[in-house]
Scaffold this active site. Sequence first.
Site, PDB file in Angstrom:
ATOM      1  N   ASN A 190      10.668 -10.001  10.132  1.00 41.20           N
ATOM      2  CA  ASN A 190      10.646  -9.059   9.334  1.00 41.20           C
ATOM      3  C   ASN A 190      12.404  -8.721   9.140  1.00 41.20           C
ATOM      4  OD1 ASN A 190      10.875  -7.092   7.418  1.00 41.20           O
ATOM      5  ND2 ASN A 190       9.460  -5.884   8.529  1.00 41.20           N
TER       6      ASN A 190
ATOM      7  N   LYS B 235      13.540  -6.966   7.032  1.00 39.34           N
ATOM      8  CA  LYS B 235      13.854  -5.568   6.314  1.00 39.34           C
ATOM      9  C   LYS B 235      14.932  -5.532   5.348  1.00 39.34           C
ATOM     10  CE  LYS B 235      11.782  -3.635  10.403  1.00 39.34           C
ATOM     11  NZ  LYS B 235      11.623  -2.553  11.301  1.00 39.34           N
TER      12      LYS B 235
ATOM     13  N   HIS C 236       3.638  -1.859   6.186  1.00 34.32           N
ATOM     14  CA  HIS C 236       4.367  -1.405   7.184  1.00 34.32           C
ATOM     15  C   HIS C 236       4.670   0.105   7.133  1.00 34.32           C
ATOM     16  CE1 HIS C 236       8.237  -1.520   9.451  1.00 34.32           C
ATOM     17  NE2 HIS C 236       7.930  -2.674   9.735  1.00 34.32           N
TER      18      HIS C 236
ATOM     19  N   GLU D 197       7.232   1.460   7.424  1.00 32.33           N
ATOM     20  CA  GLU D 197       8.312   2.147   6.798  1.00 32.33           C
ATOM     21  C   GLU D 197       8.085   2.371   5.395  1.00 32.33           C
ATOM     22  OE1 GLU D 197      10.950  -0.894   8.113  1.00 32.33           O
ATOM     23  OE2 GLU D 197      11.222   0.087  10.177  1.00 32.33           O
TER      24      GLU D 197
ATOM     25  N   GLU E 158       1.663  -2.364  14.956  1.00 36.72           N
ATOM     26  CA  GLU E 158       3.236  -1.781  15.130  1.00 36.72           C
ATOM     27  C   GLU E 158       3.233  -0.357  15.385  1.00 36.72           C
ATOM     28  OE1 GLU E 158       6.180  -4.712  13.358  1.00 36.72           O
ATOM     29  OE2 GLU E 158       5.546  -3.123  11.799  1.00 36.72           O
TER      30      GLU E 158
ATOM     31  N   GLY F  82      12.056  -0.295  16.247  1.00 40.33           N
ATOM     32  CA  GLY F  82      13.683  -0.027  16.332  1.00 40.33           C
ATOM     33  C   GLY F  82      14.113   0.923  17.155  1.00 40.33           C
TER      34      GLY F  82
ATOM     35  N   SER G 136      10.081  -3.645  18.817  1.00 39.94           N
ATOM     36  CA  SER G 136      10.950  -3.921  20.012  1.00 39.94           C
ATOM     37  C   SER G 136      10.857  -5.058  20.777  1.00 39.94           C
ATOM     38  CB  SER G 136      11.384  -2.503  20.875  1.00 39.94           C
ATOM     39  OG  SER G 136      11.906  -1.239  19.858  1.00 39.94           O
TER      40      SER G 136
END
Length: 253
Positions: free
Chosen positions: A9, A11, A97, A99, A169, A175, A215
């Site tokens: 991904n 992003k 996701h 985010e 996730e 991240g 990660s």
Amino acid sequence: MRQKIVAGNWKMHKSLEESQALITEIRGLVRDEYRGDGKVVIVPTFLALPSAARLVEGTEIEIGAQNAHYEDQGAFTGEISVSMLKAVGVTNVIIGHSERRQYFGENNALLAAKAKSVVRHGLKVIFCVGETLEQRESKQYFRVIEEQISQGLFGLDRKEFANVVIAYEPVWAIGTGLTATPEQAQEIHAYIRKIVSAQYNDEIANETSILYGGSVKPENATSIFMQPDIDGGLIGGAALKARDFIDIVKAMR
Ligand code: 13P
């Protein structure tokens, strides 16, 4: 079909030109170095999708999108529909996701409509779930994940569910360099398979690919992917470097 999958991904990273260069590099490395039968998916920005799909034509690599609208067309400024994605060769769509949930206010009801649209068009939905640090520390994570999955996906019938891939996730691992331990991830993956089985049946649960994201790096991919209920990974930062990404791909067995 339960399949090993590694999806990158990207992003909001890479210009069109940079995307083309990176896909070309990854394509060469997959051809030269990957001998397994897992699936490799590259998920660049919307702008890069048409050329990405052309660049992987004739290879085993698939292309995914990071989001989609649930309607096919209409007055929805700034949005892109699943049928439009399909028309340029996209075969996977990430929905839910963290985010999107966190920064764009996407809730389970909206995500359910999006997931439905993806599978109705015969594309694979990579549906993301995961708890925040606060939810983990207060031991609410099973409940949060159950809610995200039941509200987001259980409106699908059995046939539609065959196009579902789930990605666990944990938000606190995205991240941050903090990874769930293989045991922590395995615990959640086994739980996800259990609730899918309770909703549909054992066979469907056993056929569902469940990916871990947060990660993942070449150094930890093997120990994570070795877990019995972990079928691969959804990779962020490390997917932007061809060498790291191919090394993670090669950790799929
Ligand atoms: P990182 O691999 O950068 O932690 O990101 C994971 C992710 O969000 C993939 O969708």
